[in-house]
Design a protein around this motif. Structure first.
Motif, mmCIF file in Angstrom:
data_model
loop_
_atom_site.group_PDB
_atom_site.id
_atom_site.type_symbol
_atom_site.label_atom_id
_atom_site.label_comp_id
_atom_site.label_asym_id
_atom_site.label_seq_id
_atom_site.Cartn_x
_atom_site.Cartn_y
_atom_site.Cartn_z
ATOM 1 N N TYR A 155 37.204 45.921 35.942
ATOM 2 C CA TYR A 155 36.780 44.538 36.158
ATOM 3 C C TYR A 155 36.014 44.085 34.931
ATOM 4 O O TYR A 155 35.495 44.895 34.154
ATOM 5 N N ASP A 213 33.718 38.651 35.771
ATOM 6 C CA ASP A 213 33.979 38.810 37.203
ATOM 7 C C ASP A 213 32.717 39.254 37.932
ATOM 8 O O ASP A 213 32.384 38.737 39.007
ATOM 9 N N LEU A 214 32.010 40.213 37.351
ATOM 10 C CA LEU A 214 30.775 40.726 37.957
ATOM 11 C C LEU A 214 29.740 39.617 38.084
ATOM 12 O O LEU A 214 29.130 39.439 39.151
ATOM 13 N N LEU A 251 36.555 39.639 47.536
ATOM 14 C CA LEU A 251 37.468 40.686 47.069
ATOM 15 C C LEU A 251 38.584 40.945 48.087
ATOM 16 O O LEU A 251 39.724 41.244 47.705
ATOM 17 N N ILE A 308 39.225 36.677 41.315
ATOM 18 C CA ILE A 308 37.905 36.300 41.818
ATOM 19 C C ILE A 308 37.607 34.839 41.498
ATOM 20 O O ILE A 308 37.151 34.073 42.359
ATOM 21 N N LYS A 331 28.333 44.604 41.983
ATOM 22 C CA LYS A 331 28.792 45.843 41.349
ATOM 23 C C LYS A 331 29.282 46.837 42.391
ATOM 24 O O LYS A 331 30.354 47.445 42.232
ATOM 25 N N LEU A 354 32.628 45.739 43.805
ATOM 26 C CA LEU A 354 33.699 45.996 42.844
ATOM 27 C C LEU A 354 33.997 47.484 42.726
ATOM 28 O O LEU A 354 35.106 47.874 42.366
#
Length: 329
Positions: A211, A215-216, A243, A255, A287, A290
């Protein structure tokens, strides 16, 4: 007297059978202290002194990772904010385990494990087999003494007569896997004097999906806005709804597009999302999500039941209630 003895024997047998069934069952609630069944762990011939700290769950033996790691010469550090245990091994490997997170960080690379570490009584528990692998130890089971034995494995020293091919043959490991395990790109790097690690963690064949930092950050922003007053668990749930949608064919496959399409996320359209700065809790939730920690299973909707009503929402199956939100599919 005979009848009383028979009744006592039946009770004892029932307890033994119940313990055996609990030991062998595979449900998430099926856990029992291995110490109750007399199991022990020895590290390089020394009793690990885990007392009642061994847990079996889903037919796996879990142990407090820090205790075993230090006995094998590793240094450990604990991040209480993110609930992460970092292990720096005697052979210069760095491993990071997260609470409830199936992805392990191994020498800055991410891999997905087939078992999930968890916290119990303030300690990080990790499957003994995977812990032995990352600590470069051999794990055997002594049936007679009901003991798991960990033994430190020396690295294979390369010489002019004993090179990559010979080591590969002796240990039954492909040359490519040996190179990968040792962070080498080419067999030309394997020169006399090189010491190769020969214990291969099983998860090396299962790299985690990558990722991006964007995105994070985006996931953390929306999780904080939508569940800012809720706990980390609430923020984690919001991140996982997004997600889950990415994986669902009914929704966009990124996302960014999930968040900015439709009407589910008003902050994406009124400028609030762009101005948001995620806090530490939201960043951890994003985090962890993900990295595979999911507390709302396949929920793809969330709503406040005190505000949102209608036939569509009442037709959904609620899979979790966290903070002020229902999470549904």
């Amino acid at each position: 007297m005979i009848i009383h003895s028979m009744q006592k024997s039946v009770k004892i047998m029932s307890c033994v059978m119940a313990l055996a069934l609990l030991w062998l069952s595979a449900g998430p609630l099926a856990s029992v202290s291995a110490a109750e069944a007399g199991a022990t762990v020895r590290v390089n011939g020394e009793n690990a002194k885990l007392s009642d700290s061994i847990i079996t769950q889903k037919n796996r033996m879990y142990v407090p990772a820090a205790r075993i790691a230090t006995m094998l010469g590793a240094e450990i550090s604990w991040d209480s904010n993110n609930e992460e245990l970092t292990i720096d091994t005697a052979y210069n490997d760095e491993i990071v385990f997260g609470n409830g997170v199936p992805v392990v960080y191994f020498n800055d690379n991410r891999y997905k494990m087939d078992a999930v570490p968890f916290m119990e009584d303030g300690r990080m528990y990790v499957p003994l087999r995977q812990l032995a692998d990352v600590l470069h130890a051999d794990l055997t089971w002594d049936t007679d003494s009901n003991t798991a034995k960990l033994t430190d494995v020396d690295r294979a020293a390369v010489t002019d007569e004993y090179g990559l091919a010979e080591i590969s043959k002796e240990y039954g490991i492909s040359a490519a896997t040996l190179l990968k395990r040792n962070g080498l790109n080419s067999k030309d790097q394997v020169k006399p004097g090189t010491k190769l690690k020969v214990v291969i963690p099983s998860f090396l064949d299962n790299p985690a999906s990558s990722y991006s930092q964007s995105d994070l950050t985006l996931l953390a922003k929306i999780s904080q806005i939508e569940a800012g007053r809720d706990s980390y668990e609430g923020q984690l749930a919001i991140a996982n709804v997004i997600l889950n949608r990415v994986k669902d064919s009914r929704f966009p496959d990124s996302i960014h597009d999930v968040i900015y399409s439709g009407k589910q996320f008003p902050p994406a359209h009124n400028g609030l999302l762009d101005k948001s700065k995620p806090n530490d809790s939201a960043l951890r939730a994003a985090k962890d999500a993900l990295n595979g920690r999911n507390n709302v299973y396949d929920a793809v909707y969330f709503y406040n039941p005190n505000v949102t009503r209608g036939s569509f929402w009442s037709s959904l199956e609620v899979v979790a209630r966290i903070g002020g939100h229902n999470f549904a599919r």
